[in-house]
Design a protein around this motif. Structure first.
Motif, PDB file in Angstrom:
ATOM      1  N   GLN A   7      -2.920 -11.388   4.254  1.00  0.00           N
ATOM      2  CA  GLN A   7      -2.026 -10.344   3.769  1.00  0.00           C
ATOM      3  C   GLN A   7      -2.122 -10.312   2.253  1.00  0.00           C
ATOM      4  OE1 GLN A   7       1.720 -11.371   5.654  1.00  0.00           O
ATOM      5  NE2 GLN A   7       1.325  -9.819   7.201  1.00  0.00           N
ATOM      6  N   VAL A   8      -2.367  -9.113   1.719  1.00  0.00           N
ATOM      7  CA  VAL A   8      -2.575  -8.961   0.285  1.00  0.00           C
ATOM      8  C   VAL A   8      -1.691  -7.850  -0.268  1.00  0.00           C
ATOM      9  CG1 VAL A   8      -4.947  -9.846   0.356  1.00  0.00           C
ATOM     10  CG2 VAL A   8      -4.547  -7.399   0.625  1.00  0.00           C
ATOM     11  N   GLY A   9      -1.326  -8.006  -1.534  1.00  0.00           N
ATOM     12  CA  GLY A   9      -0.625  -6.955  -2.239  1.00  0.00           C
ATOM     13  C   GLY A   9       0.864  -6.910  -1.972  1.00  0.00           C
ATOM     14  N   TYR A  10       1.549  -6.056  -2.715  1.00  0.00           N
ATOM     15  CA  TYR A  10       3.006  -5.962  -2.645  1.00  0.00           C
ATOM     16  C   TYR A  10       3.499  -5.356  -1.334  1.00  0.00           C
ATOM     17  CZ  TYR A  10       2.523  -1.016  -3.837  1.00  0.00           C
ATOM     18  OH  TYR A  10       2.194   0.317  -3.820  1.00  0.00           O
ATOM     19  N   LEU A  11       2.628  -4.649  -0.603  1.00  0.00           N
ATOM     20  CA  LEU A  11       3.004  -4.096   0.702  1.00  0.00           C
ATOM     21  C   LEU A  11       2.468  -4.926   1.861  1.00  0.00           C
ATOM     22  CD1 LEU A  11       2.595  -0.239   0.101  1.00  0.00           C
ATOM     23  CD2 LEU A  11       4.711  -1.580   0.199  1.00  0.00           C
ATOM     24  N   SER A  12       1.954  -6.119   1.555  1.00  0.00           N
ATOM     25  CA  SER A  12       1.424  -7.041   2.578  1.00  0.00           C
ATOM     26  C   SER A  12       0.437  -6.350   3.517  1.00  0.00           C
ATOM     27  CB  SER A  12       2.559  -7.677   3.381  1.00  0.00           C
ATOM     28  OG  SER A  12       3.376  -8.446   2.545  1.00  0.00           O
ATOM     29  N   CYS A  13      -0.570  -5.724   2.931  1.00  0.00           N
ATOM     30  CA  CYS A  13      -1.629  -5.094   3.711  1.00  0.00           C
ATOM     31  C   CYS A  13      -2.465  -6.175   4.392  1.00  0.00           C
ATOM     32  CB  CYS A  13      -2.519  -4.257   2.790  1.00  0.00           C
ATOM     33  SG  CYS A  13      -3.931  -3.509   3.616  1.00  0.00           S
ATOM     34  N   HIS A  53      -7.870   5.637   2.455  1.00  0.00           N
ATOM     35  CA  HIS A  53      -7.882   5.355   1.019  1.00  0.00           C
ATOM     36  C   HIS A  53      -6.512   5.304   0.344  1.00  0.00           C
ATOM     37  CE1 HIS A  53     -12.141   5.026  -0.113  1.00  0.00           C
ATOM     38  NE2 HIS A  53     -12.327   5.686   1.012  1.00  0.00           N
ATOM     39  N   HIS A  54      -5.487   4.819   1.027  1.00  0.00           N
ATOM     40  CA  HIS A  54      -4.233   4.549   0.335  1.00  0.00           C
ATOM     41  C   HIS A  54      -4.430   3.301  -0.517  1.00  0.00           C
ATOM     42  CE1 HIS A  54      -1.273   6.928   3.103  1.00  0.00           C
ATOM     43  NE2 HIS A  54      -1.812   7.686   2.160  1.00  0.00           N
ATOM     44  N   GLU A  55      -3.773   3.261  -1.660  1.00  0.00           N
ATOM     45  CA  GLU A  55      -3.977   2.197  -2.646  1.00  0.00           C
ATOM     46  C   GLU A  55      -3.770   0.798  -2.075  1.00  0.00           C
ATOM     47  OE1 GLU A  55      -5.104   0.446  -6.138  1.00  0.00           O
ATOM     48  OE2 GLU A  55      -5.322   2.544  -5.576  1.00  0.00           O
ATOM     49  N   ASP A  56      -2.810   0.645  -1.166  1.00  0.00           N
ATOM     50  CA  ASP A  56      -2.558  -0.690  -0.624  1.00  0.00           C
ATOM     51  C   ASP A  56      -3.699  -1.180   0.277  1.00  0.00           C
ATOM     52  OD1 ASP A  56      -1.533   1.369   1.143  1.00  0.00           O
ATOM     53  OD2 ASP A  56      -0.512  -0.188   2.312  1.00  0.00           O
TER      54      ASP A  56
END
Length: 179
Positions: A7-13, A53-56
């Protein structure tokens, strides 16, 4: 084939690293390049797959490509057909609705699909964001319902699920009334 989820990023992708025979693919490198590189390890990266292609989902794409210089498989570079990348065999399925560029990667030899924000456990991705469309989401749900129930689904956020579980429990699969 080994599948690792980080899980990566502030939205836990959910970013996935698929490993086979000393090679790997990265699916949806959303952020935290260092964490992704750590999971690649000594494997040879063959390509990056993008569900949309959403940033998250693509936050670390540019630096990853600068370092590894590998091809990208996304809506703009693929057709609905089968592909072979090293030891990896997969089919691209266009599944718009969450975004107009949403695609699903079906690794048919292993009965796995990587769905981005198309399907979540018990739900689906939002259709009210830019290029989202409820009618095309309905069509994508109808399309994916035709695939074998045994398929395990790896979403862009949250827990894994299966097509069987979604066909039996997901309101949007049961009612398909987003319009």
């Amino acid at each position: 084939m080994n599948v690792r989820k980080i899980q990566v990023g502030y939205l836990s992708c959910n970013c996935y690293i698929l490993e086979q025979k000393g090679t790997c693919l990265v699916i949806d490198p959303g952020d935290e390049l260092y964490s992704i590189e750590k999971q690649i390890g000594d494997n040879q990266l063959l390509a990056v797959l993008i569900t949309h292609h959403h940033e998250d989902h693509v936050g670390a794409l540019k630096p990853l490509l600068q370092k590894y210089n590998v091809p990208v498989y996304d809506f703009h570079t693929t057709k609905e057909q089968q592909y072979k990348v090293g030891p990896f065999d997969f089919e691209v399925i266009h599944t718009p609705g969450h975004t107009s560029d949403s695609i699903t990667f079906y690794f048919y030899l292993y009965q796995l699909i990587f769905v981005g924000d198309f399907i979540f456990k018990g739900s689906i991705g939002r259709t009210d964001l830019e290029t989202g469309n409820a009618l095309t989401m309905n069509e994508s749900i109808d399309k994916i319902k035709k695939y074998p129930e045994i398929i395990k689904c790896y979403p862009g956020h949250g827990e894994n699920t299966s097509l069987k579980e979604e066909k039996e429990n997901n309101y949007f699969f049961l009612h398909n009334d987003l319009s």
